[in-house]
Design a protein around this motif. Structure first.
Motif, PDB file in Angstrom:
ATOM      1  N   ILE A  97      -8.674   3.197   2.999  1.00 33.82           N
ATOM      2  CA  ILE A  97      -8.535   2.937   1.565  1.00 33.82           C
ATOM      3  C   ILE A  97      -9.889   2.496   1.024  1.00 33.82           C
ATOM      4  O   ILE A  97     -10.446   1.482   1.459  1.00 33.82           O
ATOM      5  N   LEU A 128      -7.238   1.761   7.318  1.00 32.73           N
ATOM      6  CA  LEU A 128      -6.369   2.691   6.598  1.00 32.73           C
ATOM      7  C   LEU A 128      -7.117   3.723   5.771  1.00 32.73           C
ATOM      8  O   LEU A 128      -6.503   4.591   5.159  1.00 32.73           O
ATOM      9  N   GLU A 176      -1.844   8.731  -7.059  1.00 32.21           N
ATOM     10  CA  GLU A 176      -1.232   8.172  -5.853  1.00 32.21           C
ATOM     11  C   GLU A 176      -2.193   8.232  -4.661  1.00 32.21           C
ATOM     12  O   GLU A 176      -1.762   8.126  -3.515  1.00 32.21           O
ATOM     13  N   GLU A 177      -3.482   8.383  -4.931  1.00 36.52           N
ATOM     14  CA  GLU A 177      -4.463   8.338  -3.845  1.00 36.52           C
ATOM     15  C   GLU A 177      -4.333   6.984  -3.147  1.00 36.52           C
ATOM     16  O   GLU A 177      -3.873   6.012  -3.750  1.00 36.52           O
ATOM     17  N   PRO A 178      -4.737   6.901  -1.872  1.00 35.65           N
ATOM     18  CA  PRO A 178      -4.596   5.638  -1.143  1.00 35.65           C
ATOM     19  C   PRO A 178      -5.127   4.445  -1.942  1.00 35.65           C
ATOM     20  O   PRO A 178      -6.233   4.470  -2.468  1.00 35.65           O
ATOM     21  N   THR A 213       0.830  -1.201   0.000  1.00 29.88           N
ATOM     22  CA  THR A 213       0.000   0.000   0.000  1.00 29.88           C
ATOM     23  C   THR A 213       0.864   1.250   0.000  1.00 29.88           C
ATOM     24  O   THR A 213       1.985   1.237   0.518  1.00 29.88           O
ATOM     25  N   ASN A 214       0.330   2.299  -0.574  1.00 30.34           N
ATOM     26  CA  ASN A 214       1.044   3.575  -0.575  1.00 30.34           C
ATOM     27  C   ASN A 214       0.721   4.398   0.674  1.00 30.34           C
ATOM     28  O   ASN A 214       1.152   5.532   0.804  1.00 30.34           O
ATOM     29  N   VAL A 215      -0.016   3.821   1.595  1.00 30.30           N
ATOM     30  CA  VAL A 215      -0.386   4.476   2.847  1.00 30.30           C
ATOM     31  C   VAL A 215       0.624   4.082   3.927  1.00 30.30           C
ATOM     32  O   VAL A 215       1.091   2.949   3.957  1.00 30.30           O
ATOM     33  N   GLU A 216       0.932   5.005   4.825  1.00 21.45           N
ATOM     34  CA  GLU A 216       1.777   4.670   5.971  1.00 21.45           C
ATOM     35  C   GLU A 216       0.964   3.849   6.958  1.00 21.45           C
ATOM     36  O   GLU A 216      -0.193   4.171   7.250  1.00 21.45           O
ATOM     37  N   ASP A 270       4.248  -0.944   3.607  1.00 20.05           N
ATOM     38  CA  ASP A 270       3.619   0.374   3.547  1.00 20.05           C
ATOM     39  C   ASP A 270       4.517   1.371   2.827  1.00 20.05           C
ATOM     40  O   ASP A 270       5.664   1.058   2.482  1.00 20.05           O
ATOM     41  N   LYS A 271       3.972   2.534   2.552  1.00 24.11           N
ATOM     42  CA  LYS A 271       4.666   3.603   1.825  1.00 24.11           C
ATOM     43  C   LYS A 271       5.266   3.083   0.508  1.00 24.11           C
ATOM     44  O   LYS A 271       6.298   3.534   0.066  1.00 24.11           O
TER      45      LYS A 271
END
Length: 113
Positions: free
Chosen positions: A91, A89, A55-57, A8-11, A45-46
């Motif tokens: 998402i 998260l 690049e939205e979640p 995921t691109n979320v922390e 993550d990230k």
């Protein structure tokens, strides 16, 4: 012997990772014979991840299982996974892909089942 890997691109904080891990332990029971007792979870993550050009979640979830599962069981698991990522998260469920891989061979403890 399932393995669920989340990119995921979320922390993801340690607290959220633990919550996700625990929720996935319950969710995996959608597949008969699978339980948290044999579940391995990875969370990346990230991760540099683009979906629909932004690049939205978002998340890519890969589920590997020893043996087979019905389409119905996998559908329930997909619903559970996307709900877990939404709740933990934020998402959106329409920004999550879930892929499945089944195999008749699985190694553990120096040998194969």
């Amino acid at each position: 012997m399932p393995f669920i890997n989340i990119k995921t691109n979320v922390e993801v904080t340690a607290e959220k990772a633990d919550s996700i891990k625990s929720a996935l332990g319950l969710a995996i029971t959608a597949i008969p014979g699978k339980s948290e007792g044999w579940l391995m979870v990875g969370i990346e993550d990230k991760y540099k991840l683009y979906f629909k050009g932004t690049e939205e979640p978002a998340a890519m979830v890969e589920v590997s299982i020893y043996g087979n599962a019905s389409s119905n069981a996998l559908g329930v698991l997909t619903s559970n996974i996307t709900g877990i990522l939404l709740d933990n998260l934020g998402i959106s469920t329409d920004r999550v892909y879930v892929s499945y891989m089944s195999t008749p061979d699985w190694g553990w403890n120096g040998s194969n089942f």
